[in-house]
Motif scaffolding. Structure first.
Motif, short mmCIF file in Angstrom:
data_model
loop_
_atom_site.label_atom_id
_atom_site.label_comp_id
_atom_site.label_asym_id
_atom_site.label_seq_id
_atom_site.Cartn_x
_atom_site.Cartn_y
_atom_site.Cartn_z
N ALA A 106 -22.08 46.32 77.94
CA ALA A 106 -22.94 45.49 77.08
C ALA A 106 -24.40 45.89 77.24
O ALA A 106 -25.15 45.95 76.24
N LEU A 107 -24.81 46.17 78.45
CA LEU A 107 -26.18 46.60 78.70
C LEU A 107 -26.51 47.86 77.92
O LEU A 107 -27.56 47.95 77.27
N ARG A 108 -25.63 48.84 77.98
CA ARG A 108 -25.89 50.10 77.27
C ARG A 108 -25.99 49.88 75.76
O ARG A 108 -26.82 50.50 75.08
N LEU A 109 -25.16 48.97 75.24
CA LEU A 109 -25.18 48.69 73.81
C LEU A 109 -26.47 47.97 73.41
O LEU A 109 -27.14 48.36 72.44
N PHE A 110 -26.85 46.95 74.15
CA PHE A 110 -28.10 46.23 73.87
C PHE A 110 -29.30 47.16 74.01
O PHE A 110 -30.27 47.09 73.26
N TRP A 111 -29.24 48.03 75.02
CA TRP A 111 -30.33 48.97 75.28
C TRP A 111 -30.51 49.92 74.10
O TRP A 111 -31.62 50.22 73.67
N CYS A 112 -29.40 50.36 73.55
CA CYS A 112 -29.44 51.32 72.45
C CYS A 112 -29.76 50.66 71.12
O CYS A 112 -30.58 51.17 70.34
N LYS A 113 -29.14 49.50 70.84
CA LYS A 113 -29.24 48.87 69.53
C LYS A 113 -30.22 47.71 69.46
O LYS A 113 -30.60 47.29 68.36
N GLY A 114 -30.61 47.18 70.63
CA GLY A 114 -31.43 45.98 70.62
C GLY A 114 -30.57 44.74 70.48
O GLY A 114 -29.37 44.80 70.19
N TYR A 115 -31.18 43.59 70.69
CA TYR A 115 -30.43 42.33 70.59
C TYR A 115 -30.01 42.06 69.15
O TYR A 115 -28.84 41.80 68.87
#
Length: 210
Positions: free
Chosen positions: A14-23
Motif C-alpha cells: 500500500a505504501l508503494r502504491l500511495f507513494w507512486c499515485k498519491g492519496y
C-alpha cells in the motif's frame, strides 16, 4: 479461496502504491489489486482508505528516521555521517528500487493543508530528521569538521530544507550529475574553511547572533 492478508506485506504494498499515485490517485480497486485481497479484508485490517494511508505514512516516517539514525551512528565521524545521509537523500533517485520523491514531501504537497493528521506526520518527520542532523552537527563542530559561524539548529534546518527541495525536483527527472553537484554544493556550506573570527557570534535559527 481468498488470499489471507499479511499485515506487514500489505502495508508495504500500500505504501508503494500511495507513494507512486498519491492519496487521491489511489482507489480502493487499485489497493485490492495491489494487495491481492478483497475490500472487506482491507477494511477489517486497516479500516478505511484514509486510515490505511495514515498507517502507511507512519510506517514510511519511522523507517526513514531509523535509516538516517543508522547512517549517522555507523559513520566513522559526524561529518562523514552527515555527508552520507545528504548524498543518499539527494542522489538516490537513480538507485535500483528507489521511487521518485519523498513520501512525506508528497503528502505535504497533496494533503497537509487539508488534513491535520497528515500535516502532523510531515512536521514530526522533518523535526525528527532535523534533530538527528543537529546532534551530528554539534559533534562535528566540536571536532572542527563543521563551520561554527552558523548554529547547528540553523544548519540542520538548512539541510532538511535542501534535501526535501531536491526530492521535489526529482519529479522532473534531473540528471544524476546535476543531483550530485547540488549535493556537493549544499554540503560545502558546512565546511569550516571560511569561518568568521572567533569573536563573531554565530547566526541561529531565529536569525539572531548568539
Amino acid at each position: 479461496m481468498a488470499r489471507k492478508l499479511i499485515r506487514e506485506e500489505a502495508l508495504e504494498r500500500a505504501l508503494r502504491l500511495f507513494w507512486c499515485k498519491g492519496y487521491n490517485g489511489t482507489s480502493m480497486e487499485m489497493l485490492t489489486r495491489e494487495l491481492g485481497v478483497e475490500k472487506p479484508s482491507i477494511y477489517a485490517a486497516f479500516g478505511n482508505k484514509r486510515s490505511l494511508y495514515l498507517e502507511a505514512l507512519l510506517h514510511y516516517r519511522t523507517s526513514m528516521v531509523r535509516r538516517v539514525a543508522e547512517f549517522l551512528a555507523s559513520a566513522p565521524n559526524p561529518r562523514a555521517g552527515i555527508d552520507r545521509v545528504v548524498r543518499f537523500m539527494m542522489t538516490s533517485l537513480y538507485e535500483p528500487g528507489v521511487q521518485e520523491g519523498c513520501m512525506v514531501t508528497n503528502a505535504a504537497l497533496e494533503l497537509a493543508d487539508q488534513d491535520p493528521e497528515v500535516a502532523a506526520h510531515v512536521s514530526t518527520m522533518l523535526d525528527e530528521i532535523a534533530s538527528l542532523f543537529e546532534k551530528a552537527l554539534v559533534a562535528g563542530q566540536k571536532l572542527g569538521e563543521v563551520t561554527t559561524r552558523v548554529s547547528a539548529d540553523l544548519l540542520a534546518a538548512y539541510l532538511v530544507n535542501t534535501v526535501e527541495g531536491a526530492r521535489i525536483m526529482e519529479k522532473t527527472r534531473p540528471s544524476k550529475e546535476k543531483l550530485q553537484a547540488l549535493a556537493q554544493f549544499s554540503l560545502s556550506a558546512l565546511d569550516p574553511a571560511f569561518d568568521a573570527p572567533h569573536d563573531e557570534r554565530p547566526l541561529n535559527l531565529r536569525g539572531e547572533t548568539t
